[in-house]
Enzyme design. Structure first.
Site, PDB file in Angstrom:
ATOM      1  CG  HIS A   9     -30.314 -30.281  10.083  1.00  0.00           C
ATOM      2  ND1 HIS A   9     -30.627 -30.319  11.428  1.00  0.00           N
ATOM      3  CD2 HIS A   9     -29.973 -31.562   9.744  1.00  0.00           C
ATOM      4  CE1 HIS A   9     -30.476 -31.550  11.885  1.00  0.00           C
ATOM      5  NE2 HIS A   9     -30.081 -32.329  10.885  1.00  0.00           N
ATOM      6  CG  HIS A  22     -27.728 -41.413  10.415  1.00  0.00           C
ATOM      7  ND1 HIS A  22     -28.802 -41.839   9.671  1.00  0.00           N
ATOM      8  CD2 HIS A  22     -28.058 -40.168  10.843  1.00  0.00           C
ATOM      9  CE1 HIS A  22     -29.725 -40.900   9.640  1.00  0.00           C
ATOM     10  NE2 HIS A  22     -29.317 -39.882  10.355  1.00  0.00           N
TER      11      HIS A  22
END
Length: 317
Positions: A115, A179
């Site tokens: 992805h 993140h």
């Protein structure tokens, strides 16, 4: 030549665990605006820098940088499965030119991407195969990691090659920003199944992929609820890096240290090396004759990420 830069975060959680509707619409509007700009620019070739998340690259052989001469999307999360439109002769020439510049670039005639590539191809370009694309993976999950400086030098070498080709080139970066998702590490993993998955986990069963994706969704739900050991997002750090990229403060960017980045912004903030490489490619391709702008930033805990975007446009006579 003419050149365009588009850097944008990705998230596998889109459609699985979303923030408020107005935030989803805001990000969708951003992606639509970027697609429109790209369509108007109509690139003749795209150079896409992006990470992998143990879906195409594994610890049985983990390169720091790998250029795909043929590449296929594995179709994880809600991304399409299938081949990318890689111009083989151009990709081969690019690999050779980058290696000749002193960058030890791996290359693959059977590259699998996840992805990190596919979502950006769809959202920025409109599909996996809409434009010719040279995919370049930058390892952001499996230490030891290359430095921010090496990512810059990789990008500069790609940009120099692109400048020699002429035409309209689009440089895209996918990833980041701050993140710290629950990606296992070989140094701390104890479950034999997890270890095998990150060492040689190619082509999992649909059930195994679905279970892994559900674990990521559960981690995001706990993080958004404030009940998670994952490192908090760091908007100040994210904005500072974007500002340095827009101003091309290469001395400051070269000074980033991997351990300090992980401590400040999370283990997966290293995906921003894709942004560094793409920005350096833009700088090299245009010989500095381009303008950059920060266009979006929001910390989105539901997506486990600081979500940002920056763009640039320029040309070289």
């Amino acid at each position: 030549m003419s050149a365009m830069l588009q850097c944008m975060s990705h998230t596998p959680l889109k459609g699985y665990f979303d923030p408020a509707a107005d935030v989803v619409e805001e990000v969708a509007a951003l992606a639509a605006a970027v697609r429109e700009e790209v369509a108007h620019f109509d690139p003749e070739v795209v150079y896409l820098f992006a990470p992998d998340h143990y879906n195409g690259f594994f610890l049985d052989l983990m390169p720091q940088f790998c250029l795909g001469i043929e590449a296929t999307s594995v179709g994880d999360y809600q991304t399409p499965k299938g081949p990318l439109r890689v111009p083989r002769a151009l990709a081969e020439a690019c690999a050779g030119a980058v290696i000749a510049r002193g960058i030890d670039l791996a290359f693959s005639y059977r590259m699998q991407v996840d992805h990190g590539f596919a979502q950006t191809l769809v959202e920025v370009l409109g599909g996996l195969a809409r434009y010719p694309v040279v995919p370049i993976m930058i390892n952001a999950v499996a230490p030891p990691l290359a430095s921010f400086q090496r990512a810059r030098l990789l990008g500069a070498a790609v940009g120099e090659f692109a400048r020699g080709q002429g035409g309209r080139a689009l440089f895209i970066a996918s990833g980041g920003m701050s993140h710290n998702p629950p990606i296992p590490q070989i140094a701390t993993a104890t479950d034999p199944e997890v270890i095998e998955r990150i060492v040689a986990g190619r082509n999992p069963t649909p059930e195994a992929r679905a279970a892994r994706q559900q674990r990521t969704v559960a981690a995001a739900q706990a993080f958004a609820a404030g009940d998670s050991p994952l490192r908090p997002l760091n908007p100040d750090w994210d904005r500072a890096l974007m500002k340095r990229l827009c101003s091309r403060d290469w001395a400051a960017i070269d000074a980033y240290r991997n351990d300090e980045v992980s401590a400040a912004a999370g283990a997966s903030a290293h995906e921003l090396k894709s942004w560094v490489a793409a920005t350096a490619a833009m700088e090299s391709a245009t010989a500095g004759q381009w303008d950059a702008r920060e266009r979006y930033y929001r910390a989105i805990p539901e997506w486990l990420a600081g979500f940002g975007a920056m763009s640039g446009l320029g040309r070289h006579p």
